[in-house]
Design a protein around this motif. Structure first.
Motif, PDB file in Angstrom:
ATOM      1  N   ALA A  36      63.540  25.385  65.614  1.00 53.92           N
ATOM      2  CA  ALA A  36      63.754  26.808  65.369  1.00 53.92           C
ATOM      3  C   ALA A  36      65.092  27.036  64.690  1.00 53.92           C
ATOM      4  O   ALA A  36      65.215  27.835  63.762  1.00 53.92           O
ATOM      5  N   LEU A  94      59.917  29.809  47.970  1.00 50.62           N
ATOM      6  CA  LEU A  94      59.466  30.912  47.119  1.00 50.62           C
ATOM      7  C   LEU A  94      60.634  31.527  46.361  1.00 50.62           C
ATOM      8  O   LEU A  94      60.515  31.919  45.202  1.00 50.62           O
ATOM      9  N   ASP A 126      63.773  30.063  57.317  1.00 51.23           N
ATOM     10  CA  ASP A 126      62.396  30.043  56.829  1.00 51.23           C
ATOM     11  C   ASP A 126      62.230  29.246  55.535  1.00 51.23           C
ATOM     12  O   ASP A 126      62.382  29.770  54.428  1.00 51.23           O
ATOM     13  N   PHE A 181      60.904  33.424  67.416  1.00 53.61           N
ATOM     14  CA  PHE A 181      61.814  32.910  68.440  1.00 53.61           C
ATOM     15  C   PHE A 181      63.185  32.577  67.859  1.00 53.61           C
ATOM     16  O   PHE A 181      64.210  32.749  68.510  1.00 53.61           O
ATOM     17  N   ALA A 182      63.206  32.131  66.598  1.00 56.77           N
ATOM     18  CA  ALA A 182      64.468  31.666  66.013  1.00 56.77           C
ATOM     19  C   ALA A 182      65.388  32.802  65.580  1.00 56.77           C
ATOM     20  O   ALA A 182      66.551  32.570  65.280  1.00 56.77           O
ATOM     21  N   GLN A 183      64.865  34.026  65.527  1.00 57.96           N
ATOM     22  CA  GLN A 183      65.646  35.105  64.922  1.00 57.96           C
ATOM     23  C   GLN A 183      66.712  35.661  65.859  1.00 57.96           C
ATOM     24  O   GLN A 183      66.542  35.650  67.076  1.00 57.96           O
ATOM     25  N   ALA A 235      55.097  32.894  65.375  1.00 52.76           N
ATOM     26  CA  ALA A 235      55.656  32.908  66.724  1.00 52.76           C
ATOM     27  C   ALA A 235      56.928  32.071  66.788  1.00 52.76           C
ATOM     28  O   ALA A 235      57.924  32.450  67.403  1.00 52.76           O
ATOM     29  N   LYS A 236      56.856  30.940  66.134  1.00 49.22           N
ATOM     30  CA  LYS A 236      58.000  30.024  66.104  1.00 49.22           C
ATOM     31  C   LYS A 236      59.211  30.661  65.416  1.00 49.22           C
ATOM     32  O   LYS A 236      60.339  30.631  65.912  1.00 49.22           O
ATOM     33  N   MET A 237      58.957  31.290  64.262  1.00 49.11           N
ATOM     34  CA  MET A 237      60.057  31.910  63.521  1.00 49.11           C
ATOM     35  C   MET A 237      60.609  33.106  64.285  1.00 49.11           C
ATOM     36  O   MET A 237      61.807  33.375  64.251  1.00 49.11           O
ATOM     37  N   SER A 242      54.139  33.469  71.902  1.00 49.73           N
ATOM     38  CA  SER A 242      54.438  34.899  71.989  1.00 49.73           C
ATOM     39  C   SER A 242      55.153  35.213  73.293  1.00 49.73           C
ATOM     40  O   SER A 242      56.024  36.094  73.335  1.00 49.73           O
ATOM     41  N   VAL A 261      50.994  33.280  56.124  1.00 52.28           N
ATOM     42  CA  VAL A 261      51.767  32.154  55.616  1.00 52.28           C
ATOM     43  C   VAL A 261      50.918  31.518  54.520  1.00 52.28           C
ATOM     44  O   VAL A 261      49.705  31.410  54.688  1.00 52.28           O
ATOM     45  N   TYR A 281      53.354  29.615  63.203  1.00 49.92           N
ATOM     46  CA  TYR A 281      54.602  29.680  62.446  1.00 49.92           C
ATOM     47  C   TYR A 281      55.321  30.998  62.705  1.00 49.92           C
ATOM     48  O   TYR A 281      56.534  31.047  62.884  1.00 49.92           O
ATOM     49  N   ARG A 333      65.679  28.417  60.755  1.00 46.51           N
ATOM     50  CA  ARG A 333      65.916  29.842  60.960  1.00 46.51           C
ATOM     51  C   ARG A 333      65.781  30.628  59.665  1.00 46.51           C
ATOM     52  O   ARG A 333      65.304  31.743  59.637  1.00 46.51           O
ATOM     53  N   HIS A 343      54.266  35.179  53.184  1.00 46.99           N
ATOM     54  CA  HIS A 343      54.654  36.200  54.147  1.00 46.99           C
ATOM     55  C   HIS A 343      56.085  36.656  53.972  1.00 46.99           C
ATOM     56  O   HIS A 343      56.504  37.598  54.605  1.00 46.99           O
ATOM     57  N   SER A 344      56.858  35.970  53.127  1.00 48.18           N
ATOM     58  CA  SER A 344      58.301  36.073  53.330  1.00 48.18           C
ATOM     59  C   SER A 344      58.900  37.378  52.836  1.00 48.18           C
ATOM     60  O   SER A 344      60.052  37.664  53.105  1.00 48.18           O
ATOM     61  N   ASP A 387      62.147  40.538  55.313  1.00 49.27           N
ATOM     62  CA  ASP A 387      63.212  41.262  54.610  1.00 49.27           C
ATOM     63  C   ASP A 387      62.916  42.752  54.539  1.00 49.27           C
ATOM     64  O   ASP A 387      63.768  43.584  54.831  1.00 49.27           O
ATOM     65  N   ILE A 405      59.765  28.185  53.922  1.00 43.00           N
ATOM     66  CA  ILE A 405      58.772  28.646  52.945  1.00 43.00           C
ATOM     67  C   ILE A 405      59.382  29.726  52.061  1.00 43.00           C
ATOM     68  O   ILE A 405      59.173  29.762  50.847  1.00 43.00           O
ATOM     69  N   ASP A 406      60.156  30.585  52.697  1.00 44.41           N
ATOM     70  CA  ASP A 406      60.824  31.635  51.934  1.00 44.41           C
ATOM     71  C   ASP A 406      61.790  31.026  50.918  1.00 44.41           C
ATOM     72  O   ASP A 406      61.854  31.447  49.771  1.00 44.41           O
ATOM     73  N   TYR A 410      61.984  22.103  70.425  1.00 47.45           N
ATOM     74  CA  TYR A 410      61.522  23.434  70.019  1.00 47.45           C
ATOM     75  C   TYR A 410      62.686  24.272  69.514  1.00 47.45           C
ATOM     76  O   TYR A 410      62.622  24.871  68.440  1.00 47.45           O
ATOM     77  N   TYR A 415      58.483  38.873  62.337  1.00 49.41           N
ATOM     78  CA  TYR A 415      57.776  37.593  62.397  1.00 49.41           C
ATOM     79  C   TYR A 415      56.648  37.633  63.419  1.00 49.41           C
ATOM     80  O   TYR A 415      55.612  36.988  63.238  1.00 49.41           O
TER      81      TYR A 415
END
Lengths: 481, 630
Positions: B576, B588, B582, A296-298, A292-294, A422, A228, A290, B580, A231-232, A236, B584-585, B572, A307
């Protein structure tokens, strides 16, 4: 010669695969399989029976002039760090071929050529000790990788391929600047241009300049790792790549970033990186949490695993910048363990995709009923991802954190929260896929899939219970730090 | 290889066979393999404990292989896969393999008709493997391996019937909540290693004595972090919320994992690391208070439960509270003694409850039971024995262990009078909820169990299954009744603790303490006899459960679930969900958007229209001329 043969072998068998596929359908995969197995065996044997028994120091294998005017050389050298990573690469190459077996039907010949060419490039990256040559291989591995994503990927493959390409290109441009500057500094100091690694080690670069140069390298490797906030590209690229592409990306390509951090950033600019370490460590911890958090959201299986890779690579970066032996060993074990476990999870994603043609977790559930073997493996691989003791990843994380604790106690406490993160995404991944009411009836694993999963799991267990197999080789390099 | 080294391998081999061949194995074969492995383990444990008693050093060790070494500047600490059997771990392996064997036998009968029978027995065996590693580990990393292993098995077994959404969520909750404790423990290990450069338990205890004084900051933090691990695994405040939900698992699982063995791992950890805790008296006081608060909280919550298994779950939580209280007060032997007796009688209670539930076609609601005393006399008798021990009436095993704990509280430097009163109040609560449970289930009028007789007939055909169910129950009942007579000699383990305790004087204790402690349960019984009159009398057809606010609040475990839901889980998930895509993405990708914008602007200007070009040239010339002129 060994490494050169390896790369030529990979390229030639790639070309052969491309050629024979035109003559007879489905022959390319056999060529690829036979050659990768053969090359792995060849490499392992030649290391075991080589005249030189000890690779704890960087051993130059080949050194010939390439471009005389700039003193650019074709120089290859290996030590245990590169040997371990090369073995991982060649092993995962076989896994890549096996997971592509039925998945790739169109332009299969060209596909296997690209796959093997990318692997050849990666082999070069792990061995090159002339920085110009290193940069050359760095680019060589990139092109076929982009092609793999762009041609055989999923629905948004073009976008993902371009994103991947641009991220890596822009960052490696900074590295190129740093490489040329260092070579020029060598010219000023010694009176001759040089891109040779050992020459650079002898340089005494002023701290301020070294900081800039180090930063140029750091950016390139941090993008590749990835850390991070750069990373983005990874989610993709991972999501859109074909299964073997994801395996290769997560299993090996990310490791080139970690390898670069160790080999070049730390060793060439020890003082500058020592100074930079707190920043890097903070970035690493942010990546761990970040990621780990992301994850979880997927809702996309492969995106979740992607992630989680960011999270795991954070441990590597934290360990590398802790400057002590335990952490260093932890970084090496994590590289291997994550290479195997993420390859396993992506293979699993491919196996599920081939059955239900979806990566969406909302379409999954209750698969354990019809495919218990797959479920068992999935649990084991998810367990590896959340650092279950007994599997290799635990050793890596434990060493990384124990080692880093003496350098950054507070940061490690935060990083340890990644263990909770995790567990959360690991459970979500396993449970939404395999538990709950059954949504579909899956055929259980085929023999080929059992071979893939079982071999990966066996290695994870072996390295988890007998980590000395790897640790004994990451011993000496650590002492240098 | 020595007997000790092989101990966990019997169930491991059984696990591997069962998991590999799965459904191909018949019930007979699968149960023979798994029970046979347990029999081997239990037999070897008995031999080992006998050997231990005869050995000079009170110690048996087995070194399997060297796991890894941690190299520091001071030297290198080798972490071995090695087992260490002393009096403390001997108690644990006796409980794990002994009670484990009985529960395996019961489970073989209980789960007979389940289509995934062999998978169930495989998980149970795997659990035993992990639990044995936990209690035998000679270093904290191996202990952590067992620790995580039992957590995983607990997860698998809670979610064994994985097609129910509720079970899946309960399993997830159990795993994640305990993982929070595990993380605290892991940080404790990092700190411990940094401080002492050791992780082998014997060495840590020695080094701790040498390098820290009482009240040392490192000792304080390490003890506190280890306590964090212990409260997670042992379902104590503030990480207790997972245990009631864990009752979603099959009943033998609740008996084995969530009553007899795994949940006491936290108690074992603290007892094992007592040398460190002795150096951190504040943390011992925290331990005692956490135990006391948990035992009161769980006692109150148990009063309001409708589900028979949830009553027992809260009861378990409360009894572990007693153990924690004992540890905190420095009553190490008493705490471990209570761990053992509790394993006997709580396993008995859970398994008997399982038989009742089976007889009632998986009816777990107390308000739909009633009058079972006449219909299931054997089970009722067994249940009475279990409750007799739980309430700690004189003569029972629970009496000996609980009295031993309470006796040490008043004068303990780390506990004191306040905690003594808590323990007495807890004993009162225990007897009240036990009576309520018994009255509701076994006395009064039968409510909604008309199918019972018919089912009983079905049972007769399958008498072998019935015997298999009853045999372990009877053995457990005997253990519960007479287990208090087993004399545990843990002085070799807690020698240093005893040395410190010798200074404490018991002279100032009032004489009425013991009398009060013994009489309290009877007061609870008498109170319940009158207060829960309607539950035990035949006259009431339909008992309404109380739906008042307080009752609902208690039933929900005093609102902790809701609190955590709002404070932790929702934020949490919410973050999330928001992020979702992201962020930061997105930032960018702004650069991509910006590039594309310019691409469109510039390509729009290249439209090939001559007039447009001429106009732009004209404007440009005029503009330039203007600039020059000015």
């Amino acid at each position: 010669m060994m490494i050169t043969l390896l790369m030529v072998g990979l390229l030639l068998s790639g070309a052969l695969a491309w050629y024979v596929e035109g003559k007879k359908v489905h022959s390319a995969r056999w060529v690829a399989l036979v050659s990768t197995v053969f090359l792995l065996v060849y490499f392992v044997l030649s290391i075991i029976f080589s005249s030189q028994q000890n690779y704890s120091e960087l051993t130059v294998l080949t050194r010939v002039t390439w471009i005389d005017a700039f003193h650019i050389e074709y120089a290859l050298a290996i030590d245990y760090l590169s040997i371990v990573l090369l073995m991982l690469t060649l092993f995962l190459a076989i896994i890549c071929v096996l997971v592509s077996w039925h998945e790739i039907q169109e332009k299969a010949g060209f596909y296997y050529f690209n796959l093997l060419a990318a692997i050849a490039g990666i082999v070069g990256v792990f061995c090159a000790v002339d920085l110009f040559l290193f940069f050359f291989f760095w680019e060589v591995m990139l092109l076929p990788m982009t092609a793999l994503i762009a041609i055989w990927g999923h629905e948004h493959r073009q976008f993902a391929a371009i994103k991947f390409f641009i991220f890596t290109q822009v960052s490696s441009l900074l590295m190129l600047v740093a490489i040329i500057s260092t070579a020029y500094f060598h010219y000023q100091a010694v009176g001759q241009l040089s891109f040779y690694y050992q020459d650079w080690l002898a340089l005494d670069i002023p701290l301020e300049l070294a900081s800039y140069l180090m930063f140029g390298f750091f950016i390139a490797f941090a993008v590749k790792l990835p850390s991070v906030p750069v990373h983005s590209w990874l989610p993709d690229a991972h999501t859109q790549a074909p299964t073997a592409g994801s395996v290769l990306l997560a299993g090996v390509l990310l490791k080139t970033g970690a390898y670069g951090l160790i080999r070049f950033v730390i060793f060439l600019f020890p003082e500058a990186s020592h100074q930079f370490a707190p920043v890097a460590a903070v970035l690493a911890v942010v990546s761990i949490l970040y990621g780990a958090k992301m994850a979880f959201a997927q809702t996309d299986f492969k995106r979740l695993v992607a992630y989680s890779s960011i999270s795991h690579m954070g441990f590597v970066m934290l360990a590398v910048f802790s400057f002590n032996e335990i952490a260093y060993q932890g970084a090496i074990v994590t590289l291997i363990a994550h290479g195997l476990s993420s390859a396993a999870l992506f293979s699993l994603a491919g196996m599920i995709y081939s059955r239900i043609h979806s990566r969406d977790l909302n379409d999954m559930g209750g698969f354990f009923k019809s495919a218990p073997r797959m479920g068992g493996f999935a649990l084991a691989f998810a367990g590896a991802a959340f650092g279950l003791p007994g599997l290799a990843n635990f050793i890596g994380e434990f060493f990384s954190l124990v080692g880093a604790f003496s350098a950054f106690p507070v940061l490690v406490v935060f990083a340890a929260f990644g263990l909770i993160g995790s567990a959360i995404y690991g459970m979500v991944l396993f449970q939404t896929t395999f538990q709950g009411p059954a949504t579909a009836t899956l055929s259980d694993l085929s023999l080929r899939e059992i071979i893939i999963s079982a071999s990966l799991l066996m290695l994870l267990i072996i390295f988890g219970l007998f980590p000395n197999i790897i640790l004994q080789y990451s011993h000496y390099i650590g002492v240098v730090l | 290889m020595s007997l000790l080294a092989l101990l966990p391998f019997y169930p491991l081999i059984s696990f591997l066979i069962l998991i590999s061949f799965g459904k191909k194995l018949s019930w007979q074969l699968a149960s023979t393999i798994s029970i046979g492995a347990m029999l081997l383990s239990a037999g070897s444990s008995a031999v080992l404990i006998n050997q231990l008693g005869n050995s000079e050093s009170q110690l048996i060790t087995a070194h399997l292989w060297s796991w890894f070494s941690l190299t520091t500047t001071q030297g290198s600490a080798t972490i071995n896969v090695a087992f260490y059997l002393d009096a403390l771990s001997a108690v644990m392996i006796a409980v794990v393999t002994g009670v484990g064997l009985l529960i395996h036998i019961y489970a073989a009968a209980y789960m007979k008709s389940d289509e995934n029978f062999s998978r169930f027995m495989a998980y149970m065996n795997l659990f035993i493997v992990a639990m044995l590693i936990l209690v035998l580990a000679d270093n904290l990393v191996l202990l952590y391996l067992g620790w995580e292993g039992v957590g995983l098995c607990s997860f698998l077994l809670i979610g064994f019937w994985y097609q129910e959404k509720a079970n899946v969520l309960a399993a997830r909750k159990a795993f994640i909540v305990t993982r929070i404790g595990d993380t605290s423990m892991a940080i404790g290990l990092f700190l411990l290693f940094k401080s002492l450069a050791q992780l082998t338990i014997v060495d840590v205890n020695q080094a701790a004595q040498l390098s820290w004084k009482i009240g040392d900051a490192d000792a304080y933090w390490i003890a506190l972090l280890l306590l964090g691990g212990a409260v997670g695994k042992s379902a104590q405040l503030p990480l207790q919320t997972w245990l009631p939900d864990a009752m979603a698992g099959p009943t033998p699982v609740s008996a084995l994992i969530h009553a007899a063995t795994m949940v006491t791992a936290g108690v074992y950890l603290i007892a094992r690391m007592h040398e460190v805790f002795l150096l951190a008296p504040e943390v011992m006081t925290y331990t005692a208070w956490l135990g006391a608060l948990t035992l009161l909280l769980a006692g109150v919550a148990a009063l309001a439960q409708h589900d028979i298994k949830r009553v027992l779950a809260y009861s378990t939580m409360s009894q572990i509270g007693y153990m924690m209280l004992a540890l905190g007060a420095g009553a190490w032997s008493a705490g471990v003694f209570h761990l053992m007796t509790h394993a006997f009688f709580k396993a008995l209670l859970f398994l008997t409850a399982g038989s009742v539930i089976l007889a009632l076609h998986h009816q777990q609601n107390l308000f739909k039971m009633g009058g079972l005393f006449k219909k299931l006399p054997v089970e009722s008798l067994l249940f009475i024995i279990g409750l007799y021990c739980l309430v700690a009436l004189p003569g029972s095993s629970g009496f000996f262990s609980k009295e031993a704990i309470i006796a040490e509280l008043w004068s303990s430097p780390t506990a004191g009078q306040g905690l003594w009163y808590c323990a007495i109040l807890g004993a009162l609560l225990t007897s009240i909820y036990s009576c309520r449970l018994f009255f509701l289930a076994f006395l009064g009028k039968a409510r909604g169990n008309s199918n019972l007789e018919q089912h009983q007939d079905g049972h007769q055909e399958n008498s072998s299954q019935g015997h298999l169910l009853r045999l372990p129950l009877i053995l457990l009942a005997l253990l519960s009744l007479f287990g208090g007579l087993i004399s545990l000699d843990l002085s070799s383990v807690f020698s240093s603790a005893i040395a410190t305790q010798a200074q404490t004087n018991f002279i100032n204790e009032p004489s009425w303490l013991h009398t009060v402690a013994i009489v309290t349960p009877f007061i609870g019984i008498v109170f319940s006899w009158f207060y829960f009159k309607s539950y035990r009398e035949n006259s009431c057809d339909n008992i309404k459960s109380s739906t008042g606010a307080i009752s609902t609040f208690c039933k929900s475990g005093l609102g902790f679930d809701r609190l955590y839901q709002y404070v932790l889980v929702r934020p949490y998930c919410c973050i999330a969900k928001i992020n979702r895509r992201d962020i930061i993405d997105q930032v960018l990708m702004l650069s991509a958007w910006y590039t594309k914008l310019w691409y469109e602007v510039l390509s729009a200007s290249q439209n090939g229209s001559l007039r447009w070009y001429a106009a732009v040239i004209g404007i440009g010339v005029v503009g330039l001329a203007g600039v020059v002129a000015l």
